[in-house]
Motif scaffolding. Structure first.
Motif, PDB file in Angstrom:
ATOM      1  N   GLY A 219      39.161  83.484  65.120  1.00  0.00           N
ATOM      2  CA  GLY A 219      40.608  83.648  65.146  1.00  0.00           C
ATOM      3  C   GLY A 219      41.169  84.271  63.873  1.00  0.00           C
ATOM      4  N   LEU A 220      42.477  84.165  63.705  1.00  0.00           N
ATOM      5  CA  LEU A 220      43.167  84.743  62.551  1.00  0.00           C
ATOM      6  C   LEU A 220      43.164  83.729  61.413  1.00  0.00           C
ATOM      7  N   ASP A 221      42.233  83.908  60.477  1.00  0.00           N
ATOM      8  CA  ASP A 221      42.030  82.903  59.437  1.00  0.00           C
ATOM      9  C   ASP A 221      41.571  83.579  58.148  1.00  0.00           C
ATOM     10  N   MET A 222      42.276  84.615  57.735  1.00  0.00           N
ATOM     11  CA  MET A 222      41.822  85.413  56.601  1.00  0.00           C
ATOM     12  C   MET A 222      41.923  84.688  55.270  1.00  0.00           C
ATOM     13  N   GLU A 223      42.968  83.866  55.091  1.00  0.00           N
ATOM     14  CA  GLU A 223      43.125  83.179  53.817  1.00  0.00           C
ATOM     15  C   GLU A 223      41.966  82.222  53.561  1.00  0.00           C
ATOM     16  N   GLN A 224      41.579  81.465  54.591  1.00  0.00           N
ATOM     17  CA  GLN A 224      40.451  80.545  54.446  1.00  0.00           C
ATOM     18  C   GLN A 224      39.149  81.316  54.222  1.00  0.00           C
ATOM     19  N   ALA A 225      39.003  82.439  54.935  1.00  0.00           N
ATOM     20  CA  ALA A 225      37.801  83.257  54.754  1.00  0.00           C
ATOM     21  C   ALA A 225      37.720  83.780  53.321  1.00  0.00           C
ATOM     22  N   TRP A 226      38.864  84.201  52.778  1.00  0.00           N
ATOM     23  CA  TRP A 226      38.881  84.702  51.403  1.00  0.00           C
ATOM     24  C   TRP A 226      38.527  83.592  50.419  1.00  0.00           C
ATOM     25  N   GLU A 227      39.096  82.409  50.595  1.00  0.00           N
ATOM     26  CA  GLU A 227      38.782  81.300  49.693  1.00  0.00           C
ATOM     27  C   GLU A 227      37.292  80.984  49.719  1.00  0.00           C
ATOM     28  N   GLN A 228      36.703  81.012  50.910  1.00  0.00           N
ATOM     29  CA  GLN A 228      35.279  80.691  51.016  1.00  0.00           C
ATOM     30  C   GLN A 228      34.409  81.743  50.335  1.00  0.00           C
ATOM     31  N   ILE A 229      34.673  83.023  50.605  1.00  0.00           N
ATOM     32  CA  ILE A 229      33.806  84.053  50.026  1.00  0.00           C
ATOM     33  C   ILE A 229      34.041  84.198  48.520  1.00  0.00           C
TER      34      ILE A 229
END
Length: 363
Positions: free
Chosen positions: A133-143
């Motif tokens: 889904g639309l979850d770019m902020e969480q993806a950025w924090e993880q990477i």
């Protein structure tokens, strides 16, 4: 990675098709990828075999020193048969370039499939995080956290003015690609998709197919990502893509609403025919399957096929791809036999689902 783990992958649905994230009826997945190179070695295209082996060892040692990554699956891509490499490409866990390259190369995979680390791809390291889904902020924090863990253990090639040094100039700077995979069947049907693409290109965003650069848009899936990394911060890039995607979501929803209001019979006919073919075909290609599943997936969200669930369709999207189909069958099959096997697989899942729920919709 053992064949048992590869079989485990083949039997389940990957992160990008779980359908559990925000706005997942349209946004299939959010992905962030970072390109990094070691300062002590030339870019991959100028590396010797010994260089590639040493680069691989450097990253293996770094990963081994990170306690939270001890459960990662390590896959020696160079040792995999073609079918297993294709399986990982279909899962979006490795790129085609890593699959088809030569020499020492490997990938580390999170068992939940939210991230992978590709070693000796176009750059020494390509790390990616993928969320449903639309979850770019969480993806950025993880990477970002992952990048910090690795940068404490290896010395990246970095220039004070130009940023991270990469094999391709378009990745210079942050080395970051922010992308979302969208399912946009209504914009395709209403012939608005090209207008949307032209607008995206004017904003410096790239549109690619299902498997990224150089691939075709199958099943009305499109990847939208930033084109430029130099001179932009990571937060700016996440924000740039993050501000555009909700607009595209709104366009797709408007197009779907228009089809329901103005062309309901034609729309229902399209969806019902697609469902009927999938349930009865004796032979069918992967490309036609994706096209028809796309219509059915939209139809389910619009209430036109109430007896089938989205997770079933998402599962069929991945399990009917060539490598998955053969892995599930337990044998390599020529194209004609795959088409027959695919039709049987679709029938066994869709007909059973319809029977369990009392038949197809008459809307």
């Amino acid at each position: 990675m053992s064949d048992h783990k590869l079989q485990e992958l083949a039997n389940r649905c990957g992160e990008w098709l779980r359908g559990s994230g925000p706005q997942s009826e349209i946004v299939i997945s959010s992905r962030i990828r970072l390109a990094r190179n070691l300062a002590a070695f030339p870019f991959i295209r100028r590396c010797t075999d010994a260089d590639r082996q040493q680069i691989e060892k450097t990253f293996k040692d770094a990963v081994a020193g990170i306690d939270s990554w001890q459960g990662l699956w390590q896959v020696e891509v160079a040792d995999l048969p073609t079918l297993d490499r294709q399986l990982l490409v279909e899962r979006q866990l490795i790129s085609r370039e890593l699959s088809e390259a030569n020499g020492a190369r490997c990938v580390f995979i999170d068992p939940q499939e939210t991230f992978s680390l590709m070693i000796n791809e176009e750059d020494h390291l390509r790390m990616q995080v993928m969320h449903s889904g639309l979850d770019m902020e969480q993806a950025w924090e993880q990477i970002n956290a992952m990048d910090d863990l690795l940068s404490d253990r290896v010395n990246y090639a970095f220039h004070e003015k130009m940023g991270y040094l990469t094999a391709c100039p378009t990745n210079l700077g942050t080395g970051m690609r922010v992308s979302t995979m969208l399912h946009l069947p209504a914009l395709v049907i209403t012939q608005q998709i090209e207008k949307v693409f032209r607008s995206l290109q004017k904003m410096g965003l790239a549109v690619r197919g299902l498997y990224g650069e150089g691939s075709q848009a199958m099943g009305d899936f499109y990847q939208i990502s930033n084109q430029v990394t130099l001179g932009r911060s990571e937060i700016d890039l996440v924000k740039q893509v993050g501000e555009v995607i909700p607009v595209i979501i709104d366009y797709e929803r408007q197009a779907r609403a228009f089809l329901v209001k103005e062309s309901r019979k034609d729309l229902h006919d399209r969806v019902s025919r697609a469902y009927g073919i999938l349930c009865t075909a004796q032979t069918i290609s992967s490309e036609e399957t994706l096209h028809l599943l796309s219509s059915v997936r939209m139809g389910i969200y619009l209430g036109l096929i109430p007896d089938v669930e989205i997770p079933t369709i998402n599962k069929l999207f991945i399990h009917t791809q060539p490598a998955h189909l053969q892995k599930l069958r337990g044998a390599e099959l020529p194209s004609a036999d795959r088409n027959v096997e695919r039709a049987m697989y679709l029938q066994s899942h869709l007909r059973k689902r319809a029977a369990d729920n009392g038949g197809a919709s008459d809307n």
